[in-house]
Design an enzyme around this catalytic site. Structure first.
Site, PDB file in Angstrom:
ATOM      1  N   PHE A  38     -90.962  -4.583  53.831  1.00  0.00           N
ATOM      2  CA  PHE A  38     -91.149  -4.088  55.199  1.00  0.00           C
ATOM      3  C   PHE A  38     -90.900  -5.200  56.234  1.00  0.00           C
ATOM      4  O   PHE A  38     -89.951  -5.131  57.033  1.00  0.00           O
ATOM      5  CB  PHE A  38     -92.576  -3.511  55.290  1.00  0.00           C
ATOM      6  N   ILE A  39     -91.692  -6.255  56.210  1.00  0.00           N
ATOM      7  CA  ILE A  39     -91.536  -7.322  57.220  1.00  0.00           C
ATOM      8  C   ILE A  39     -90.239  -8.092  56.968  1.00  0.00           C
ATOM      9  O   ILE A  39     -89.480  -8.390  57.898  1.00  0.00           O
ATOM     10  CB  ILE A  39     -92.760  -8.273  57.194  1.00  0.00           C
ATOM     11  N   ASP A  52     -85.777 -11.122  45.774  1.00  0.00           N
ATOM     12  CA  ASP A  52     -86.768 -10.032  45.732  1.00  0.00           C
ATOM     13  C   ASP A  52     -86.646  -9.392  44.351  1.00  0.00           C
ATOM     14  O   ASP A  52     -85.537  -9.225  43.835  1.00  0.00           O
ATOM     15  CB  ASP A  52     -86.450  -9.008  46.833  1.00  0.00           C
ATOM     16  N   THR A  88     -91.024  -2.984  44.912  1.00  0.00           N
ATOM     17  CA  THR A  88     -91.377  -1.875  45.801  1.00  0.00           C
ATOM     18  C   THR A  88     -90.168  -0.995  46.095  1.00  0.00           C
ATOM     19  O   THR A  88     -90.242  -0.092  46.928  1.00  0.00           O
ATOM     20  CB  THR A  88     -92.009  -2.373  47.116  1.00  0.00           C
ATOM     21  N   ALA A 143     -92.486 -12.828  49.978  1.00  0.00           N
ATOM     22  CA  ALA A 143     -92.695 -11.996  48.781  1.00  0.00           C
ATOM     23  C   ALA A 143     -94.140 -12.122  48.308  1.00  0.00           C
ATOM     24  O   ALA A 143     -94.693 -13.225  48.226  1.00  0.00           O
ATOM     25  CB  ALA A 143     -91.751 -12.423  47.666  1.00  0.00           C
ATOM     26  N   ALA A 144     -94.739 -11.001  48.038  1.00  0.00           N
ATOM     27  CA  ALA A 144     -96.107 -10.954  47.512  1.00  0.00           C
ATOM     28  C   ALA A 144     -96.416  -9.517  47.156  1.00  0.00           C
ATOM     29  O   ALA A 144     -95.695  -8.602  47.569  1.00  0.00           O
ATOM     30  CB  ALA A 144     -97.111 -11.436  48.573  1.00  0.00           C
ATOM     31  N   TYR A 201    -106.756 -10.878  46.755  1.00  0.00           N
ATOM     32  CA  TYR A 201    -105.593 -11.018  47.643  1.00  0.00           C
ATOM     33  C   TYR A 201    -105.844 -12.122  48.684  1.00  0.00           C
ATOM     34  O   TYR A 201    -105.014 -13.016  48.876  1.00  0.00           O
ATOM     35  CB  TYR A 201    -105.322  -9.667  48.314  1.00  0.00           C
ATOM     36  N   GLU A 238    -113.882  -4.288  51.109  1.00  0.00           N
ATOM     37  CA  GLU A 238    -113.514  -3.873  52.476  1.00  0.00           C
ATOM     38  C   GLU A 238    -114.139  -4.780  53.537  1.00  0.00           C
ATOM     39  O   GLU A 238    -115.324  -5.127  53.458  1.00  0.00           O
ATOM     40  CB  GLU A 238    -114.011  -2.441  52.662  1.00  0.00           C
TER      41      GLU A 238
END
Ligand code: NAD
Ligand code: UD2
Length: 313
Positions: free
Chosen positions: A12-13, A32, A36, A73-74, A139, A275
Site C-alpha cells: 500500500f504505502i 517484495d 500480500t 517491507a513488513a 509487532y 489493543e
C-alpha cells in the site's frame, strides 16, 4: 538519476512511494515477496525483484548500486503478530537487520518504517518522540527493535538512517480484504469500514468504539519519506508521521456512513488482544524538519477512498 530500493514496494504505502519516485524521474528497484499479492499496484518501469528481505542473497542483490533504500517491507499487522509471533518476527526484525547489513557494502542511506505501535498505551497524549516506548504487541516490539538496530547501523556502520513512526495510514489501495481470503491480507480499519459501509454490509466495532487513532493520509506519508531521504543524518533520528488529530472508531464509522450516504449497521465485539486505547501523535518534529504543509483532512481523504473503491467495484 538516482536509483532507490523500495522494499515492500508492491504494498500500500510502497506503491504510492514508487509512483512519486518515478514521477520525479528517479529509477526504482522493488524487493517484495508478494505475500500480500499486489504486483498490480506497481507502476511500469520498475526493476522488480521477487524475494524475501530476510534472505541475505536477495538483500545483497537488491541493494547493489543503490543511492538509497526505503525499507517498508513488513507484515504490517498487530493481529498477525499475535497469531504468528516468530513468523512475523522474521520478516519484521530479522528482515530489517538483513537489509541494514546489506547496505553496509554500499554506504547508502536508509529510511525505514517504524510505527506508533512502539509507544504502546502511552498515558501522555499527544505523544512526542521522547515519550516512553513500551510496545504492547509483538509487532510494536519488532518495530522498536528496528529502531535500535538502525542506531547500530548508523553509529557502528556509518549508514545514515531515519525512522518514521507512522500512525494509522490510510488511502487508496489499502487492501480491505478479510483475513480469510486466501492470501495474506493486511487491512486497516478505514479500508474495511469504507468497503463494508459502501456495500451496505454490517461492520464490527471492537470494544466500545471509544478508542482513538491519528489517521494520516498516504500522500502525507510519501512526502515525509522523500524528505527523510534527503536528510542523511548521523544520529539515526525518528519522527512521528501523524496529523495531531484524534478520531474515535465510532465517530469514524459515522463519518464514513455519512459520506457514503448509507445507514450505519454496526455491532460491538470484544476488544482485540494487545489493543491500544488512545493513539495521538504530536507532529511538531515532523513539521519542523520534514513536512510543514497542512495534512490532508480526514473528511477529504475518506471521500477519496470511497471514490477509489466505487471505481474499483
Ligand atoms: P503492506 O502490507 O501493504 O505492504 C508491505 C509489503 O511488504 C507487501 O507488499 C508485502 O508483500 C511485503 N512483504 C511482507 N513481508 C515481506 C518479506 N519477508 N520480504 C519481502 N517483502 C515482504 O503494508 P503497508 O501498510 O504499505 O506498510 C508499509 C510499512 O509501513 C510496513 O513496514 C508497516 O509495518 C509500516 N506501517 C504501516 C502503517 C499503516 O497504517 N499502514 C502504520 C505504521 C507502520
Ligand atoms: C496499528 C498501529 C499502526 C500500524 C498498524 C498496522 C497503533 C496505535 N497503531 O494500528 O501504526 O502499525 O497497526 O496494522 O499501534 N477496528 C474495528 N473494527 C474493524 C477493524 C478495526 O473496530 O473491523 C478498530 C481496532 O480495534 C482499532 C482501530 O479500529 O482500535 C484501528 O485498527 P487498525 O487495525 O486499522 O490499526 P491499529 O490501530 O491496530
Amino acid at each position: 538519476m538516482a536509483l532507490y530500493l523500495v522494499t515492500g514496494g508492491a504494498g500500500f504505502i510502497g506503491s504510492h512511494l514508487c509512483d512519486a519516485l518515478i514521477a520525479r524521474g528517479d529509477r526504482v528497484r522493488v524487493l517484495d515477496d508478494l505475500s500480500t499479492d499486489h504486483l498490480s499496484n506497481l507502476p511500469p518501469g520498475i526493476d522488480f525483484l521477487k524475494g524475501d528481505i530476510a534472505d541475505p542473497e536477495a538483500a545483497a542483490k537488491a541493494t547493489q548500486d543503490v543511492d538509497g533504500c526505503f525499507h517498508l517491507a513488513a507484515i504490517a499487522s498487530v493481529e498477525r503478530g499475535v497469531n504468528d509471533w516468530t513468523g512475523t518476527h522474521k520478516a519484521n526484525l530479522t528482515g530489517a537487520i538483513t537489509i541494514f547489513d546489506a547496505l553496509r557494502r554500499t554506504g547508502a542511506p536508509v529510511v525505514y518504517a517504524s510505527s506508533a505501535a512502539v509507544y504502546g498505551d502511552c498515558q501522555t497524549i499527544p505523544i512526542d518522540e521522547t515519550a516512553d516506548r513500551s510496545p504492547l504487541s509483538a509487532y510494536g516490539a519488532d518495530k522498536l527493535g528496528c529502531e535500535l538496530h538502525a542506531r547500530v547501523a548508523s553509529h557502528v556502520h556509518g549508514i545514515p538512517a531515519v525512522g518514521l513512526r507512522f500512525f494509522n495510514v490510510y488511502g487508496p489501495r489499502q487492501d480491505p480484504k478479510s483475513p480469510y481470503s486466501g492470501v495474506i491480507s493486511i487491512s486497516g480499519v478505514i479500508s474495511i469500514f469504507c468497503q463494508r459501509i459502501g456495500d451496505g454490509a454490517p461492520i464490527a466495532i471492537f470494544g466500545d468504539g471509544g478508542q482513538t487513532r491519528d489517521f494520516v493520509h498516504v500522500s502525507d506519508v510519501v512526502k515525509a519519506l522523500l524528505a527523510a531521504m534527503a536528510l542523511k543524518p548521523t544520529d539515526a533520528p525518528v519522527f512521528n508521521v501523524c496529523t495531531g488529530q484524534a478520531t474515535s472508531v465510532l465517530d469514524l464509522a459515522h463519518l464514513i456512513a455519512d459520506l457514503a450516504g448509507k445507514p450505519l449497521n454496526h455491532s460491538f465485539q470484544p476488544p482485540r488482544a494487545g489493543e491500544i486505547r488512545h493513539s495521538l501523535g504530536n507532529p511538531a518534529r515532523l513539521r519542523a524538519t520534514l513536512h510543514a504543509a497542512d495534512p490532508v483532512q480526514l473528511r477529504t481523504g475518506l471521500a477519496g477512498v470511497l471514490a477509489w473503491m466505487a471505481a474499483s467495484r
